[in-house]
Write a protein that holds these residues in place. Structure first.
Motif, PDB file in Angstrom:
ATOM      1  N   LYS A  50      16.372 -21.972  16.403  1.00 23.30           N
ATOM      2  CA  LYS A  50      17.113 -22.117  15.124  1.00 23.30           C
ATOM      3  C   LYS A  50      16.356 -22.185  13.629  1.00 23.30           C
ATOM      4  CE  LYS A  50      21.137 -23.822  17.710  1.00 23.30           C
ATOM      5  NZ  LYS A  50      22.173 -24.756  17.917  1.00 23.30           N
ATOM      6  N   ALA A  51      15.037 -22.094  13.922  1.00 23.14           N
ATOM      7  CA  ALA A  51      14.173 -22.172  12.718  1.00 23.14           C
ATOM      8  C   ALA A  51      14.459 -20.728  11.933  1.00 23.14           C
ATOM      9  CB  ALA A  51      12.761 -22.122  13.117  1.00 23.14           C
ATOM     10  N   VAL A  52      14.782 -21.075  10.734  1.00 26.71           N
ATOM     11  CA  VAL A  52      14.872 -19.818   9.868  1.00 26.71           C
ATOM     12  C   VAL A  52      13.656 -19.375   8.765  1.00 26.71           C
ATOM     13  CG1 VAL A  52      16.303 -19.285   7.705  1.00 26.71           C
ATOM     14  CG2 VAL A  52      17.369 -20.620   9.495  1.00 26.71           C
ATOM     15  N   THR A  53      13.253 -18.033   9.108  1.00 27.61           N
ATOM     16  CA  THR A  53      12.569 -17.635   8.135  1.00 27.61           C
ATOM     17  C   THR A  53      13.186 -16.604   7.204  1.00 27.61           C
ATOM     18  OG1 THR A  53      10.669 -17.533   9.756  1.00 27.61           O
ATOM     19  CG2 THR A  53      10.477 -16.128   7.960  1.00 27.61           C
ATOM     20  N   VAL A  54      13.131 -16.874   5.655  1.00 27.19           N
ATOM     21  CA  VAL A  54      13.488 -15.833   4.844  1.00 27.19           C
ATOM     22  C   VAL A  54      12.802 -14.789   4.643  1.00 27.19           C
ATOM     23  CG1 VAL A  54      14.474 -15.708   2.309  1.00 27.19           C
ATOM     24  CG2 VAL A  54      14.648 -17.754   3.463  1.00 27.19           C
ATOM     25  N   LEU A  55      13.268 -13.438   5.041  1.00 24.26           N
ATOM     26  CA  LEU A  55      12.403 -12.254   4.996  1.00 24.26           C
ATOM     27  C   LEU A  55      12.666 -11.598   3.708  1.00 24.26           C
ATOM     28  CD1 LEU A  55      13.751 -10.794   8.527  1.00 24.26           C
ATOM     29  CD2 LEU A  55      11.661 -12.051   7.879  1.00 24.26           C
ATOM     30  N   ILE A  56      13.548 -12.120   2.943  1.00 22.03           N
ATOM     31  CA  ILE A  56      13.849 -11.121   1.838  1.00 22.03           C
ATOM     32  C   ILE A  56      14.726 -12.045   0.851  1.00 22.03           C
ATOM     33  CG2 ILE A  56      14.960  -9.178   0.378  1.00 22.03           C
ATOM     34  CD1 ILE A  56      14.541  -7.439   2.879  1.00 22.03           C
ATOM     35  N   LYS A  57      14.347 -12.087  -0.220  1.00 25.30           N
ATOM     36  CA  LYS A  57      15.034 -13.129  -1.386  1.00 25.30           C
ATOM     37  C   LYS A  57      15.339 -12.545  -2.697  1.00 25.30           C
ATOM     38  CE  LYS A  57      11.086 -15.459  -3.601  1.00 25.30           C
ATOM     39  NZ  LYS A  57      11.452 -14.968  -4.705  1.00 25.30           N
ATOM     40  N   ASP A  58      14.943 -11.403  -2.819  1.00 25.59           N
ATOM     41  CA  ASP A  58      15.041 -10.487  -4.130  1.00 25.59           C
ATOM     42  C   ASP A  58      14.405  -9.144  -4.085  1.00 25.59           C
ATOM     43  OD1 ASP A  58      12.416 -11.006  -4.884  1.00 25.59           O
ATOM     44  OD2 ASP A  58      12.792 -12.553  -5.904  1.00 25.59           O
ATOM     45  N   TYR A  59      14.849  -8.217  -4.982  1.00 28.62           N
ATOM     46  CA  TYR A  59      14.275  -7.050  -4.903  1.00 28.62           C
ATOM     47  C   TYR A  59      13.806  -6.923  -6.740  1.00 28.62           C
ATOM     48  CZ  TYR A  59      13.430  -2.066  -5.029  1.00 28.62           C
ATOM     49  OH  TYR A  59      12.885  -0.672  -5.448  1.00 28.62           O
ATOM     50  N   GLN A  60      12.521  -6.601  -6.859  1.00 30.68           N
ATOM     51  CA  GLN A  60      12.172  -6.585  -8.105  1.00 30.68           C
ATOM     52  C   GLN A  60      12.452  -7.562  -9.204  1.00 30.68           C
ATOM     53  OE1 GLN A  60      13.134  -2.601  -9.538  1.00 30.68           O
ATOM     54  NE2 GLN A  60      11.522  -1.731  -8.244  1.00 30.68           N
ATOM     55  N   ASP A  61      12.300  -8.754  -8.332  1.00 30.04           N
ATOM     56  CA  ASP A  61      12.616 -10.202  -9.193  1.00 30.04           C
ATOM     57  C   ASP A  61      14.005 -10.376  -9.579  1.00 30.04           C
ATOM     58  OD1 ASP A  61       9.839 -10.989  -9.027  1.00 30.04           O
ATOM     59  OD2 ASP A  61       9.368  -9.742 -11.032  1.00 30.04           O
ATOM     60  N   LYS A  62      15.039  -9.728  -8.976  1.00 31.85           N
ATOM     61  CA  LYS A  62      16.313  -9.966  -9.166  1.00 31.85           C
ATOM     62  C   LYS A  62      16.791 -10.055  -7.813  1.00 31.85           C
ATOM     63  CE  LYS A  62      17.058  -5.973 -11.453  1.00 31.85           C
ATOM     64  NZ  LYS A  62      17.849  -5.009 -12.429  1.00 31.85           N
ATOM     65  N   LEU A  63      18.045 -10.718  -7.859  1.00 32.64           N
ATOM     66  CA  LEU A  63      18.813 -11.250  -6.557  1.00 32.64           C
ATOM     67  C   LEU A  63      19.514  -9.642  -6.234  1.00 32.64           C
ATOM     68  CD1 LEU A  63      20.930 -14.134  -7.393  1.00 32.64           C
ATOM     69  CD2 LEU A  63      19.163 -14.148  -5.691  1.00 32.64           C
ATOM     70  N   LEU A  64      19.658  -9.631  -4.703  1.00 30.08           N
ATOM     71  CA  LEU A  64      20.160  -8.312  -4.335  1.00 30.08           C
ATOM     72  C   LEU A  64      21.737  -8.625  -4.434  1.00 30.08           C
ATOM     73  CD1 LEU A  64      18.393  -8.198  -0.927  1.00 30.08           C
ATOM     74  CD2 LEU A  64      18.522  -6.612  -2.896  1.00 30.08           C
ATOM     75  N   TYR A  89      22.955  -0.122  -2.771  1.00 30.64           N
ATOM     76  CA  TYR A  89      21.946   0.889  -2.127  1.00 30.64           C
ATOM     77  C   TYR A  89      21.732   0.417  -0.670  1.00 30.64           C
ATOM     78  CZ  TYR A  89      20.935   1.785  -7.278  1.00 30.64           C
ATOM     79  OH  TYR A  89      21.261   2.050  -8.330  1.00 30.64           O
ATOM     80  N   VAL A  90      21.043   1.223   0.125  1.00 33.53           N
ATOM     81  CA  VAL A  90      20.537   1.128   1.435  1.00 33.53           C
ATOM     82  C   VAL A  90      19.166   0.651   1.328  1.00 33.53           C
ATOM     83  CG1 VAL A  90      20.033   1.929   3.434  1.00 33.53           C
ATOM     84  CG2 VAL A  90      22.212   2.553   2.444  1.00 33.53           C
ATOM     85  N   TYR A  91      18.618  -0.431   1.785  1.00 29.56           N
ATOM     86  CA  TYR A  91      17.193  -0.787   1.672  1.00 29.56           C
ATOM     87  C   TYR A  91      16.492  -0.687   2.924  1.00 29.56           C
ATOM     88  CZ  TYR A  91      18.281  -2.544  -2.991  1.00 29.56           C
ATOM     89  OH  TYR A  91      18.784  -2.959  -4.358  1.00 29.56           O
ATOM     90  N   PHE A  92      15.045  -0.523   3.025  1.00 27.76           N
ATOM     91  CA  PHE A  92      14.402  -0.617   4.015  1.00 27.76           C
ATOM     92  C   PHE A  92      13.193  -1.642   3.868  1.00 27.76           C
ATOM     93  CE2 PHE A  92      10.461   1.282   6.560  1.00 27.76           C
ATOM     94  CZ  PHE A  92      10.986   1.163   7.588  1.00 27.76           C
ATOM     95  N   LEU A  93      12.941  -2.636   5.055  1.00 26.46           N
ATOM     96  CA  LEU A  93      11.983  -3.480   4.780  1.00 26.46           C
ATOM     97  C   LEU A  93      11.051  -3.005   5.990  1.00 26.46           C
ATOM     98  CD1 LEU A  93      10.689  -6.057   3.920  1.00 26.46           C
ATOM     99  CD2 LEU A  93      12.103  -7.270   5.954  1.00 26.46           C
ATOM    100  N   SER A  94       9.730  -2.489   5.805  1.00 27.93           N
ATOM    101  CA  SER A  94       8.840  -2.012   6.528  1.00 27.93           C
ATOM    102  C   SER A  94       8.322  -3.093   7.509  1.00 27.93           C
ATOM    103  CB  SER A  94       7.732  -1.281   5.854  1.00 27.93           C
ATOM    104  OG  SER A  94       6.814  -2.308   5.142  1.00 27.93           O
ATOM    105  N   LYS A  95       7.777  -2.746   8.421  1.00 29.38           N
ATOM    106  CA  LYS A  95       6.985  -3.741   9.303  1.00 29.38           C
ATOM    107  C   LYS A  95       5.973  -4.521   8.491  1.00 29.38           C
ATOM    108  CE  LYS A  95       4.475  -3.788  13.697  1.00 29.38           C
ATOM    109  NZ  LYS A  95       3.969  -2.973  14.783  1.00 29.38           N
ATOM    110  N   GLU A  96       5.433  -3.843   7.647  1.00 33.57           N
ATOM    111  CA  GLU A  96       4.415  -4.494   6.723  1.00 33.57           C
ATOM    112  C   GLU A  96       5.060  -5.466   5.577  1.00 33.57           C
ATOM    113  OE1 GLU A  96       2.944  -1.604   9.061  1.00 33.57           O
ATOM    114  OE2 GLU A  96       4.270  -1.003   7.281  1.00 33.57           O
ATOM    115  N   LYS A  97       6.448  -5.614   5.537  1.00 33.55           N
ATOM    116  CA  LYS A  97       7.146  -6.367   4.553  1.00 33.55           C
ATOM    117  C   LYS A  97       7.068  -5.803   3.343  1.00 33.55           C
ATOM    118  CE  LYS A  97       7.701  -9.078   8.088  1.00 33.55           C
ATOM    119  NZ  LYS A  97       8.980  -8.676   9.014  1.00 33.55           N
TER     120      LYS A  97
END
Length: 221
Positions: free
Chosen positions: A112-126, A164-172
């Motif tokens: 149950k440890a949480v890692t935030v993978l994405i918090k925004d896009y181009q410094d703006k909230l999703l 939109y649809v987004y893609f987070l690559s393996k390289e983040k």
């Protein structure tokens, strides 16, 4: 470990929106019997099975992720859970979640440890990640429509230029891969990683794309 298998779970919204005749003709396989597996939820979303056949799903208004076991027992896996919506397990057994409270993408470890993978896009909230699919190449596709939530403490207006649809690559690396949809919602790809299906609820259509080697999309149909 056991291979993943899918257990049919119908959300309350589906049950309320479809008649028995439509269910029989378009959803249920011949001879299949529709069974209610649980109740007492406010709004269910995001069913995701693990390798052992347990099914995790969200009750977003109550800010919890629940776990249904093959023996019929339902327990709370996490509460609060970032107002999680869509869920999917990755190859490492982490539960990926569209954490709508702060418009983030989470990875929840078995402990149950949480890692935030994405918090925004181009410094703006999703706008509010809704559904996601981890691709075999290690990347993650997710949809970002706008459904203003009563619990948001931020401006309920659209934060990005569109839905939109987004893609987070393996390289983040995070990129937009589909920008011409009205309101993308459900998303899933084929096991070989070659096709991606996106439900555009705003356009009342489901589209299929070819997935390129670099994760971009092509040949929308």
């Amino acid at each position: 470990m056991k291979k993943p298998y899918w257990i049919p779970i119908l959300t309350l919204s589906l049950l309320l929106g479809l008649s028995g005749a439509v269910l029989a003709e378009s959803v249920l396989a011949p001879g299949a019997v529709l069974k209610q597996l649980g109740g007492g939820f406010k709004f269910t979303e995001g069913p995701a099975p693990d390798r052992d056949g347990n099914v995790f799903f969200t009750d977003q208004p109550n800010d919890r992720i629940l776990k249904w076991q093959p023996d019929g027992i339902i327990t709370t896996f996490m509460q609060p859970c970032g107002r999680s919506n869509g869920l999917f397990f990755d190859e490492e057994g982490n539960l990926l979640a569209c954490a709508d409270r702060e418009n983030q993408l989470w990875s929840i470890a078995p402990d149950k440890a949480v890692t935030v993978l994405i918090k925004d896009y181009q410094d703006k909230l999703l706008n509010g990640p809704n559904d996601l699919w981890p691709a075999p190449n290690g990347g993650i596709y997710f949809t970002d429509p706008l459904y203003a939530r009563p619990y948001w403490e931020r401006d309920p207006a659209m934060q990005q230029e569109g839905q939109y649809v987004y893609f987070l690559s393996k390289e983040k690396t995070l990129s937009r891969v589909a920008t011409d949809l009205v309101q993308p919602n459900g998303i899933i790809g084929t096991p070989d990683g070659k096709k991606l299906y996106v439900a555009d609820i705003g356009d009342k259509k489901t589209y299929v794309y070819d997935i390129n080697a670099d994760g971009t999309l092509a040949n929308k149909k």
